[in-house]
Design an enzyme around this catalytic site. Structure first.
Site, mmCIF file in Angstrom:
data_model
loop_
_atom_site.group_PDB
_atom_site.id
_atom_site.type_symbol
_atom_site.label_atom_id
_atom_site.label_comp_id
_atom_site.label_asym_id
_atom_site.label_seq_id
_atom_site.Cartn_x
_atom_site.Cartn_y
_atom_site.Cartn_z
ATOM 1 N N GLN A 76 -13.711 -41.709 35.348
ATOM 2 C CA GLN A 76 -15.085 -41.224 35.179
ATOM 3 C C GLN A 76 -16.049 -42.195 35.869
ATOM 4 O O GLN A 76 -16.704 -42.991 35.221
ATOM 5 C CB GLN A 76 -15.393 -41.136 33.677
ATOM 6 C CG GLN A 76 -16.724 -40.553 33.331
ATOM 7 C CD GLN A 76 -16.703 -39.064 33.291
ATOM 8 O OE1 GLN A 76 -15.773 -38.472 32.798
ATOM 9 N NE2 GLN A 76 -17.735 -38.439 33.796
ATOM 10 N N PHE A 77 -16.119 -42.124 37.208
ATOM 11 C CA PHE A 77 -16.967 -43.062 37.950
ATOM 12 C C PHE A 77 -18.430 -42.916 37.564
ATOM 13 O O PHE A 77 -19.217 -43.853 37.701
ATOM 14 C CB PHE A 77 -16.772 -42.918 39.464
ATOM 15 C CG PHE A 77 -17.572 -41.822 40.097
ATOM 16 C CD1 PHE A 77 -18.797 -42.111 40.691
ATOM 17 C CD2 PHE A 77 -17.107 -40.516 40.104
ATOM 18 C CE1 PHE A 77 -19.536 -41.105 41.290
ATOM 19 C CE2 PHE A 77 -17.841 -39.511 40.695
ATOM 20 C CZ PHE A 77 -19.063 -39.802 41.287
ATOM 21 N N THR A 78 -18.826 -41.766 37.031
ATOM 22 C CA THR A 78 -20.229 -41.543 36.680
ATOM 23 C C THR A 78 -20.692 -42.423 35.518
ATOM 24 O O THR A 78 -21.893 -42.498 35.263
ATOM 25 C CB THR A 78 -20.500 -40.061 36.350
ATOM 26 O OG1 THR A 78 -19.703 -39.681 35.234
ATOM 27 C CG2 THR A 78 -20.204 -39.168 37.547
#
Length: 150
Positions: A80-82
């Site tokens: 989940q890079f966000t």
């Protein structure tokens, strides 16, 4: 490194209509890797995820007495890079603190490998893919864990 840790009754991740990871009772881990993260942050986060007491004991006591290891629960790990999206300026998030894709993939896979070494069932999403995550949150219990590189 940031991990949103959710106690779940069940969870699954789907890519292009196909279930790629599915668990029962356990923890759903949404994992963000920073551009400064190393094995030090990975090791700390693995220990925290495995040892935090987030589950009640069998006697019906509502206090959190047991870890995921103690209940033999499952883990679903989703990149989940966000989680490193910075929304303080403007109207579009900046992802400057997120690790580059290859570096993030390497550290994410190292994190997953270390979790699997616990002997628990560990399922994953598909790194870099557009995923649909279904979570049946238990409690709900949702915590944010963070370990920054020193």
């Amino acid at each position: 490194m940031r991990v949103v840790i959710q106690r779940v009754k069940s969870s699954q991740v789907t890519v292009n209509g196909e279930i790629v990871g599915k668990i029962g009772r356990g923890l759903n881990l949404l994992v963000g890797i920073a551009n400064t993260d190393t094995d030090v942050e990975i090791d700390w986060m693995v220990r925290k995820c495995l040892e935090l007491r987030l589950f009640p004991d069998e006697e019906g006591d509502d206090r959190w007495q047991k870890s995921i290891q103690e209940i033999g629960g499952d883990l679903l790990v989703v990149s989940q890079f966000t989680l490193y999206g910075d929304c303080r300026k403007g109207r579009r998030p900046s992802f400057d603190r997120s690790a580059a894709p290859q570096s993030a993939a390497d550290l994410y896979n190292h994190f997953v490998t270390k979790l699997k070494a616990s002997g628990l069932q560990v399922e994953t999403g598909q790194f870099g893919a557009m995923m649909h995550v279904t979570i049946e949150n238990d409690g709900p219990v949702t915590l944010l864990l963070e370990k920054e590189a020193i």
